[in-house]
Design a protein around this motif. Structure first.
Motif: not given
Lengths: 216, 327
Positions: A4-6, A12
């Protein structure tokens, strides 16, 4: 999708028991849960022969294996991160651009010098790719690093794409990769445009380009 | 206390840009159809980050016509980011900033070193430690002042009767209503009270809640006193093989054997990269016993622990090795 792109520079990964994630050594920013980081002497998957192959090919970026259960954040060097999802196809990327990738992906080293003969070798020099590149095949996600944002450009047979070798990040699909040069007498006397070499990509697929000419 | 425009870590729907990334969707396998020909417009290819000011790909503000925004003294934001890398302070009174971080200002502002005449009293009021005050500048007057630091991402933080500990190199400027103190942890500064401060980070700042373990280089600071401690992945440190590995590097290290662990209530601030920003000198602490980082022995009786190790017969004196190998 385990990554997941933070934000533009931080991803992440969810780690579950029995599922490995490989990442560049030292790229962990933070984690929660029970996660271990094991240095990977082999520099990736496969046995000792794969390791030797990578060493010879200079594609042996230090990797670590991330196992356990929890969430891990990765980021490295302030570089922008781009997540690429593979659905059974192959991504060609330089090993030192790999931030993290799923353990489900098959990693191997590929000889690029066979494409294009002498020009292929020059291409390796100009792009910093060398003669070998890493390929990742299978189902899973790859997080690659780039300096500046990443642009995806589709390649079709009708529309080959020319890319500045320094801005090239990765490509996927059935792509022929050759260096085209526009060297002229101006370049010989140092009055060139600075764009004497271009990477010409043709076939079916996608090329990833970074918004900078700075190599990693 | 209210933190900058990010929702706390772990809440559902956290990354605002998640749904808007077309590249992350399934990749159509056969034929790789051209995306609307030419250069694909990529709706949202640069992720829209409505909440977060500071994404590295956040577009610079633009006018409707597409040109860059031209600011003047009235349109400059007041105590807010101009863009991810610049912060505009609406000054009316005093403000503390690190030396050399002001890039421009409107109005009538004087910059003085602390200790300059009447400003001497500020040391006692706001710094509580005269030793590092020399690295700070007081901006005094009225106007708007733009701060920036080598194009690092800037964020402002509002404290309301709170406390936040930050790495010394990351703190850029702060409201004089806050008081700045050296943390017990060397290299960190604690801000206490109510007010606003500006901190820089290498990549956008990310907030996480404990329990979490973080890379020491990625740590920017923490708020509300979670308890920071060291954590070692002990399988590398244990046994003979671990000792050899530690000493020689043979067998490789993952580079992540050591983390900071945070336990307790609060929030931990991380930057998106493990590239540290250089620390600034925050002054020394008195060399007294019991003060971390002071260079004084913690206890008079434990000055030379190596000499107290038993000399194991047959092994020679291996010093600390014996302890490492568990002998």
């Amino acid at each position: 999708m385990p990554f997941t792109k933070l934000n533009g520079k931080l991803i992440e990964a969810q780690v579950f028991p029995g599922q490995k994630v490989f990442s560049q050594r030292g790229a962990m920013i933070a984690y929660s849960g029970q996660v271990t980081f094991t240095p990977n002497m082999m520099g990736g998957q496969g046995g000792v022969m794969s390791m030797i192959g990578r060493r010879i090919a200079n594609e042996d970026t230090p990797l670590m294996t991330v196992e356990g259960q929890g969430r891990v954040m990765f980021g490295h060097g302030g570089h922008n991160v781009h997540v690429i999802d593979l659905t059974g196809d192959t991504l060609y990327v330089e090993a030192d651009r790999l931030l993290a990738f799923d353990g489900t992906l098959q990693q191997s080293t590929m000889f690029m010098g066979s494409q294009g003969g002498v020009m292929g070798m020059v291409r390796g020099q100009v792009t910093g790719q060398g003669l070998f590149t890493t390929q990742l095949t299978g189902q899973g996600s790859v997080a690659v690093m780039a300096h500046g944002g990443v642009i995806e450009l589709p390649i079709t047979p009708q529309q080959p794409i020319h890319v500045d070798p320094q801005a090239y990040v990765a490509h996927r699909g059935q792509v022929q990769n050759k260096l085209s040069s526009a060297l002229g007498w101006r370049d010989m006397i140092g009055r060139g445009s600075g764009e004497a070499f271009q990477l010409e990509l043709s076939g079916h697929g996608m090329v990833y380009v970074q918004a900078s000419e700075e190599k990693l | 206390m209210s933190y900058p425009p990010q929702s706390p870590y772990g809440q559902p729907g956290y990354p605002p840009q998640q749904g808007g990334l077309p590249q992350q969707g399934g990749y159509p396998q056969p034929g790789y159809p051209p995306q609307q020909g030419g250069y694909p417009p990529q709706p949202g290819g640069y992720p829209q980050q409505p909440q977060q000011y500071g994404g590295p790909q956040a577009p610079l503000p633009q006018t409707a016509a597409g040109g860059p925004v031209v600011h003047d003294v009235t349109t400059l934001p007041s105590n807010d980011n101009v863009n991810p890398y610049a912060f505009s302070v609406d000054l009316n009174g005093q403000y503390f900033l690190q030396k050399g971080k002001m890039v421009a200002y409107y109005g009538n502002i004087q910059f003085h070193g602390i200790g300059h005449g009447p400003l001497d009293a500020l040391i006692g009021r706001s710094f509580h430690s005269p030793l590092h005050a020399a690295d700070w500048v007081v901006a005094e007057g009225q106007g708007k002042m733009i701060l920036a630091d080598r194009a690092f991402d800037l964020n402002s933080y509002d404290l309301e009767d709170g406390n936040l500990t930050v790495r010394s190199g990351n703190l850029l400027a702060f409201d004089p209503r806050l008081s700045l103190k050296q943390s017990i942890i060397p290299g960190f500064l604690t801000l206490i009270g109510t007010g606003k401060f500006v901190a820089a980070s290498n990549g956008p700042v990310h907030f996480v809640e404990p329990p979490i373990r973080v890379d020491p280089q990625a740590l920017v600071g923490w708020a509300d006193c979670p308890s920071p401690c060291h954590h070692y992945d002990h399988s590398y440190m244990r046994g003979v093989l671990g000792g050899i590995r530690q000493l020689t590097g043979l067998g490789g290290v993952s580079g992540e054997e050591h983390q900071f662990e945070f336990i307790g209530a609060g929030q931990v601030l991380l930057q998106s990269s493990e590239k540290l920003m250089a620390d600034i000198n925050i002054g020394h602490v008195p060399a007294e016993a019991g003060i971390p980082g002071a260079g004084a022995p913690s206890q008079a009786g434990r000055q030379q622990p190596q000499q107290q190790l038993p000399n194991i017969p047959g092994l020679g004196n291996l010093g600390d090795l014996g302890r490492r190998f568990g002998l």
